[in-house]
Structure formats: structure tokens, C-alpha cells
Design a protein around this motif. Structure first.
Motif: not given
Length: 213
Positions: A2-10, A149-153, A155-159, A164-167
Motif C-alpha cells: 500500500i502506498v498512501t498519498i495525502d495532501g490538501v485540497a487541489a 494560489r497555485v492550487r486555485a490556478q 483548478r481554474a483550468q478545470e472549472r 480569486d474565488a477559488i483561492e
């Protein structure tokens, strides 16, 4: 294995887990889809998302089934009218807004964890507490992070939503998820901000124990 990959949203957990799983020739497991399925079903049933007994009763009466695949997970619901694929509806804004409230409920977490632990090894599991609570005995553990900010950028490519709202939503999500989203003491933390997807996958593969590589 088993390999686990955890982390924050997006932070790229699903894409990274899928890439690692394909490289290893094993399925990957997206735990978050089960929480999203519970949220979607609760919303469709008109339940309060903090009503743990009602949500648990709904899940036990109509259990969503996670199908783990290396290329992508699907969640199905078997009902009187046949099989329904819930997957296309699991990443809507309304599910985004409600999933944190559902994911903190101990009863729902216990239900999801039981589904995950029943899956046959080997696999790569991604989520928020895979390496801490669900599979503390995992062979290798990783934790992905990046700035809001990086995660919002990304996710904005997908939605079709403003960065700013996503961040802002991600920052609030981080606050709500802080208790569940913490790296295991023995996890390797990877900042995905400066890395490409292939770079993150490569970093994980190179860090795996020899017996899992």
C-alpha cells in the motif's frame, strides 16, 4: 503493498496517485470520492449535512460502490432502476461546499474507512488521512502540498470560475480540513508548486522502497 498519498485540497493527489499506480501496475483508490458521494446523496435526499445518523442510514440503505481503477475511479449507486454512475456529479460546486461538513462526521468517516480497508491490496490510496488513520501500516507515505494560489490556478483550468474565488474557497477548505489533513510523521512532504505532474510522480517513484518499485 500500500502506498498512501495525502495532501490538501487541489494539490494534485488524484492525478499523482493515478500516475504512480499506472507506473506500478496497480489500482489507485480515491477516498475523497466516497465522501463526495455521501455528500451528493445527502443533498439529493434533502438531508442536513451535519445529521450523521440520517446520512449513515442513507449510506447503509443505498451504499455507493467505489470502483478503483489505475486510470480513474468511478462511484456507482445500485438502485431499483439499475446502476447509476455518480462520478460526473461529484465535483460540482455544491458538493465542494458541503463535503468538508460530511467528512468530519465520525460515523461517516468510519463507514468510508471500512469500505477502503475492505479493498484488496495492492493499491495506491489518496486522500487526507490515508497514512495517518486508514492505513498507518502502509509501505510508503507521501503528503502533497502547494500554496492556495497555485492550487486555485490549477483548478481554474478545470472549472469556469475566477481564480480569486477559488483561492478563497480553498483557503476556507484548508481551515475546515486542518484536523483531517495533516501529514503522517513518517510521510515525505512534497511541495507540488514548482513541479510538473510528471515531476511529482517521478519523485514518489524514486522514493519508494525497493520492494514496491
Amino acid at each position: 503493498m500500500i502506498v498512501t498519498i495525502d495532501g490538501v485540497a487541489a494539490s494534485g493527489k488524484s492525478s499523482v496517485a493515478s500516475g504512480v499506480a499506472r507506473a506500478l501496475g496497480v489500482p489507485y483508490v480515491s477516498s475523497g470520492l466516497l465522501y463526495r458521494a455521501a455528500t451528493l446523496l445527502g443533498l439529493e435526499a434533502g438531508l442536513s449535512l451535519d445529521d450523521a445518523p440520517a446520512l449513515l442510514a442513507l449510506l447503509e440503505q443505498h451504499p455507493p460502490r467505489l470502483e478503483a481503477r489505475a486510470a480513474g475511479n468511478r462511484v456507482f449507486l445500485i438502485g431499483d432502476l439499475g446502476q447509476r454512475d455518480l462520478t460526473p456529479d461529484l465535483h460540482s460546486s455544491r458538493v465542494d461546499a458541503g463535503v468538508s461538513a460530511v467528512a468530519v462526521l465520525p460515523e461517516v468517516r468510519a463507514w468510508v474507512n471500512a469500505q477502503l480497508r475492505a479493498l484488496p491490496e495492492p493499491f495506491v490510496a489518496e486522500g487526507r488521512d490515508m497514512g495517518t488513520n486508514v492505513f498507518p501500516h502502509a509501505d510508503a507515505k507521501f503528503y502533497l502540498t502547494a500554496s492556495p494560489r497555485v492550487r486555485a490556478q490549477r483548478r481554474a483550468q478545470e472549472r469556469p470560475e475566477e481564480v480569486d474565488a477559488i483561492e478563497a474557497a480553498l483557503t476556507e477548505r484548508d481551515r475546515r480540513d486542518a484536523r483531517q489533513s495533516a501529514p503522517a510523521p513518517d510521510a515525505r512532504v512534497i511541495d507540488t508548486g514548482p513541479l510538473t505532474l510528471d515531476g511529482v510522480i517521478g519523485a514518489i517513484l524514486s522514493a519508494l522502497p525497493a520492494r514496491t518499485a
